[in-house]
Design a protein around this motif. Structure first.
Motif, PDB file in Angstrom:
ATOM      1  N   HIS B  50       0.849  -1.182   0.000  1.00  0.00           N
ATOM      2  CA  HIS B  50       0.000   0.000   0.000  1.00  0.00           C
ATOM      3  C   HIS B  50       0.886   1.233   0.000  1.00  0.00           C
ATOM      4  O   HIS B  50       2.126   1.148  -0.021  1.00  0.00           O
ATOM      5  CB  HIS B  50      -0.929  -0.032   1.208  1.00  0.00           C
ATOM      6  CG  HIS B  50      -0.192  -0.278   2.472  1.00  0.00           C
ATOM      7  ND1 HIS B  50       0.553   0.693   3.081  1.00  0.00           N
ATOM      8  CD2 HIS B  50      -0.037  -1.406   3.207  1.00  0.00           C
ATOM      9  CE1 HIS B  50       1.132   0.193   4.144  1.00  0.00           C
ATOM     10  NE2 HIS B  50       0.796  -1.092   4.255  1.00  0.00           N
ATOM     11  N   ILE B  51       0.237   2.332   0.060  1.00  0.00           N
ATOM     12  CA  ILE B  51       0.913   3.607  -0.157  1.00  0.00           C
ATOM     13  C   ILE B  51       1.969   3.903   0.917  1.00  0.00           C
ATOM     14  O   ILE B  51       2.923   4.648   0.686  1.00  0.00           O
ATOM     15  CB  ILE B  51      -0.171   4.706  -0.271  1.00  0.00           C
ATOM     16  CG1 ILE B  51       0.343   5.871  -1.084  1.00  0.00           C
ATOM     17  CG2 ILE B  51      -0.693   5.096   1.080  1.00  0.00           C
ATOM     18  CD1 ILE B  51      -0.780   6.802  -1.497  1.00  0.00           C
ATOM     19  N   PHE B  54       5.712   3.854   0.282  1.00  0.00           N
ATOM     20  CA  PHE B  54       6.483   4.947  -0.314  1.00  0.00           C
ATOM     21  C   PHE B  54       7.452   5.571   0.671  1.00  0.00           C
ATOM     22  O   PHE B  54       8.421   6.193   0.266  1.00  0.00           O
ATOM     23  CB  PHE B  54       5.545   6.027  -0.873  1.00  0.00           C
ATOM     24  CG  PHE B  54       5.098   5.735  -2.270  1.00  0.00           C
ATOM     25  CD1 PHE B  54       5.988   5.891  -3.330  1.00  0.00           C
ATOM     26  CD2 PHE B  54       3.826   5.270  -2.524  1.00  0.00           C
ATOM     27  CE1 PHE B  54       5.595   5.593  -4.620  1.00  0.00           C
ATOM     28  CE2 PHE B  54       3.426   4.984  -3.805  1.00  0.00           C
ATOM     29  CZ  PHE B  54       4.302   5.134  -4.865  1.00  0.00           C
ATOM     30  N   VAL B 105       7.661   1.385  -9.348  1.00  0.00           N
ATOM     31  CA  VAL B 105       7.751   2.618  -8.565  1.00  0.00           C
ATOM     32  C   VAL B 105       9.010   3.407  -8.957  1.00  0.00           C
ATOM     33  O   VAL B 105       8.948   4.603  -9.266  1.00  0.00           O
ATOM     34  CB  VAL B 105       7.761   2.319  -7.047  1.00  0.00           C
ATOM     35  CG1 VAL B 105       8.183   3.549  -6.248  1.00  0.00           C
ATOM     36  CG2 VAL B 105       6.384   1.820  -6.597  1.00  0.00           C
ATOM     37  N   ILE B 235      -1.377   0.653  -3.721  1.00  0.00           N
ATOM     38  CA  ILE B 235      -0.638   1.469  -4.686  1.00  0.00           C
ATOM     39  C   ILE B 235      -1.304   1.420  -6.065  1.00  0.00           C
ATOM     40  O   ILE B 235      -1.178   2.343  -6.851  1.00  0.00           O
ATOM     41  CB  ILE B 235       0.850   1.034  -4.734  1.00  0.00           C
ATOM     42  CG1 ILE B 235       1.523   1.437  -3.413  1.00  0.00           C
ATOM     43  CG2 ILE B 235       1.585   1.655  -5.917  1.00  0.00           C
ATOM     44  CD1 ILE B 235       2.986   1.055  -3.288  1.00  0.00           C
ATOM     45  N   LEU B 354       0.854   7.961  -8.439  1.00  0.00           N
ATOM     46  CA  LEU B 354       0.394   6.591  -8.710  1.00  0.00           C
ATOM     47  C   LEU B 354       0.083   6.346 -10.189  1.00  0.00           C
ATOM     48  O   LEU B 354       0.152   5.207 -10.653  1.00  0.00           O
ATOM     49  CB  LEU B 354      -0.856   6.283  -7.871  1.00  0.00           C
ATOM     50  CG  LEU B 354      -0.698   6.354  -6.346  1.00  0.00           C
ATOM     51  CD1 LEU B 354      -1.972   5.888  -5.658  1.00  0.00           C
ATOM     52  CD2 LEU B 354       0.499   5.500  -5.880  1.00  0.00           C
TER      53      LEU B 354
END
Lengths: 442, 442
Positions: B50-51, B54, B105, B235, B354
């Motif tokens: 998930h985010i 990052f 990413v 993500i 994203l």
């Protein structure tokens, strides 16, 4: 034993004299199907095996005689971990030494070893599959259960090592990886055994049976000599050393509860006599049993069925012959058998037992070479002992090149091989383990 | 970064924004010798990233930009052990999924990945050498030290599993087996890191440096929504889902201390803007940097040096441009920036971040196939959920053939893949571990 023995007779033979049997039905089932049962007993090749090893070996002789396939796990990985100062190469020599010695014991007893298999722990305990199963087990077992399982056999110290928590699980996995139907050990292993019974099925593996010997005190032990490092009898000790050590062993008149010699007669000498009588009977019937080079412990004129004889001068009553331990125990308690006479009889029987083993050692150049490598002479480099002991000082955090990679180089203090210690290991003791570790010899 | 950067500049770049650095001199030394520093960061391939990922990835982008060789440990063995219901095959698909995603990413950010290496834990954690070192470590480490090391990251439960005591040691050995100079993780790893610094040298291996990110709360977290399972942002979530989740996140006017969105701006969005500005400057000087497909988070007319912009209707004061987080934080505390405006700005930046990653996913048939295998549709077999749950009942001791060997067959409930949970993992969190496990997603 006789090829015509029934499954019931074989089961009886396999389980006689044991302290406890868990999962006996499993073994009965195998026997009733005419399949060969398989078992394992483990020992860590560290110090020289002493006479206490005869306790489990006597029972293993029963197994072999009953046609059980016996795997002896030479737990070299454990031996190395127990004392990381001993390099792996030394452990490898000791592993060979143990195999030479244990084979010589069974040969001397005339026990066929075609069903005896030696397995080194390192041959499978470092494989991908075993490692994964070990991790799986660790992700299944709680700290609490691991600790409880090892409570009686893992050395209880103030700062216990993590390895102590791994050993019970590894001992469970050994059953699976050695492919056995039951594990044999001392009754001090009970918690480890029930742990294995609980957890192996949780990994999808079969629950095994567990056969346990009663605990037997050290031959020369008893509380008075338990701190005397010189009292342990090496299986290869020469006769005069054996005689001296037994003569100085604690053996109080009338005291049967703390009496390593009586215990040894019960757990080793009488069972070996028994096994001899059984094989003599088999041979008389035309069976294929052999007797081995160990002389009978009883004089030729003893009545049939005699397992142990106390020889005395006629003026003190002459010899007494025993066909059951209870009678000897009673006579000793009633002081009609004197410690000196018991010691004398034990010395004669033990010398008869050790003689062909020592002869095999003296006849084998290979074994002697292995022995020299496995247990280097502590006096050979005595001057090295003076060396200042190196102590590890971790470099302060963040101290740059302090941290330069160094090679893994365990230090072997050649001048300090395993020191023999007093108390003999609780006979049936399993490997890793440590009634053993408490003895400092595994 | 620029090939002409001095060792001091590179060190500054590698360590900027970190919560703590242990062993910085070691890295300085390597840089001063002109050698490429190597580092590792670990993650267990379990649930969909998930985010929150990052946060460490932004720092890893710094490392890569500074010419550090970065190994990402995909800790598949740990992932399997954390949830043994998921078969190894499923973990293998998830491992591939993680690699696809993490590469996408860095590609989207325009960070060169020639120095990025993915390593699966199973490629070395089950070898003979590693297993032996693991045993050696367990025979060196006390239970107490192992427990202390894992105290902050291993799930603290009433009946802790044995595996929790092994993980700190394995994480130390990983440094040796991955051959790195430093390990990177969240500051919650500190005790595990100092444990590694103490114990690796005791096995004869080098002490490594340790770089730690500050802990960052979940983007949509905060105490009000932390139990809302739907609030975690995958993500690959589509824009409308991202928008909805951020809009419903906890973000109280004037409250800067419990504000996942502000924290994300600080730890991810502004650093990514910063990295972009630095590369723009490098390109302007004729350097070889690339910018990637992620659009700038700031409007074209923003003043030079702007890292983040709050866009507002002119009637509410028009846009405000920030070149430092402290200014934004102050404005939010003083309520001159309203939560709605902060959320709007965050949504725009996150969608920009994203978008190219999602586009890469949609363009890759291979990745989509892996995703379908790694995270099977929970609705596809919903009827199976009705199946009666099998519970393990150990057979009673000694119950013969109850104990027949069964195959190791972990049950995978296809209808119940990892359920997303709320709180995002403390960004820098390392693998095995579990601020993570507390989140249930690793």
């Amino acid at each position: 034993m006789s090829a015509t023995a029934t499954p019931e007779e074989r089961f009886e033979f396999i389980t006689r004299r044991l302290g406890e049997v868990l999962g006996g039905d499993l073994i009965k089932n195998i026997l009733s199907q005419g399949v060969t049962p398989k078992c394992y007993w483990g020992t860590a090749p560290t110090g020289r095996p002493h006479i206490g090893y005869f306790v489990p070996l006597t029972k293993i002789a029963d197994f072999l005689h009953a046609g059980v396939e016996v795997k002896i796990l030479l737990a070299d990985v454990h031996a190395f971990l127990d004392n990381m100062k001993a390099p792996l190469q030394l452990v490898a020599h000791r592993t060979k030494y143990y195999e030479y010695l244990l084979r010589a014991v069974f040969d001397a007893l005339g026990i066929p070893t075609s069903q005896l298999i030696f397995v080194e722990g390192s041959s499978y305990q470092l494989t991908r599959e075993y490692s994964m199963d070990n991790y799986r087990l660790c992700a299944t077992v709680t700290e609490h259960d691991a600790k409880k399982a090892g409570a009686e056999v893992v050395k209880q110290v103030e700062s216990p090592l993590l390895s102590g928590l791994l050993y019970p699980g590894m001992q469970a996995l050994d059953e699976q990886y050695l492919g056995v139907d039951f594990q044999f050990g001392g009754i001090d292993q009970r918690k480890i055994f029930t742990f294995a019974e609980l957890y192996l099925p949780r990994l999808g593996y079969a629950k095994r049976a567990h056969l346990m010997n009663e605990m037997v005190p050290g031959l020369t032990g008893g509380k008075m000599s338990s701190s005397d490092a010189g009292s342990k009898i090496d299986i290869l000790d020469p006769p005069e050393v054996v005689r001296k050590k037994i003569n100085s062993a604690f053996c109080e008149e009338g005291n049967t509860s703390e009496n390593g010699i009586l215990s040894f007669v019960k757990a080793v000498l009488m069972p070996i006599s028994q096994l001899r009588l059984e094989r003599e009977a088999e041979i008389a019937k035309g069976g294929s049993a052999t007797l081995g080079a160990v002389r009978s412990f009883v004089p030729p004129d003893a009545p049939p069925g005699t397992l142990f004889t106390i020889s005395r001068d006629p003026k003190w009553g002459g010899p007494t012959h025993y066909n059951a331990f209870g009678d000897l125990e009673r006579d000793f308690a009633e002081k009609s058998v004197h410690p000196k006479d018991l010691k004398g009889a034990a010395i004669n029987a033990i010398l008869a037992l050790l003689e062909p083993i020592r002869a095999a050692y003296e006849a084998s150049k290979e074994w002697q070479e292995v022995a020299a490598l496995a247990y280097p002479d502590p006096n050979a480099k005595k001057h090295e002992k003076k060396k200042k002991e190196k102590k590890y000082h971790p470099p302060p955090p963040g101290k740059g090149k302090n941290a330069t990679k160094t090679q893994d180089k365990p230090v072997q203090d050649a001048a300090k091989p395993d020191v023999p210690v007093t108390v003999e290991p609780p006979s049936g003791a399993n490997v890793k383990v440590t009634a053993s570790q408490q003895n400092g010899d595994r």
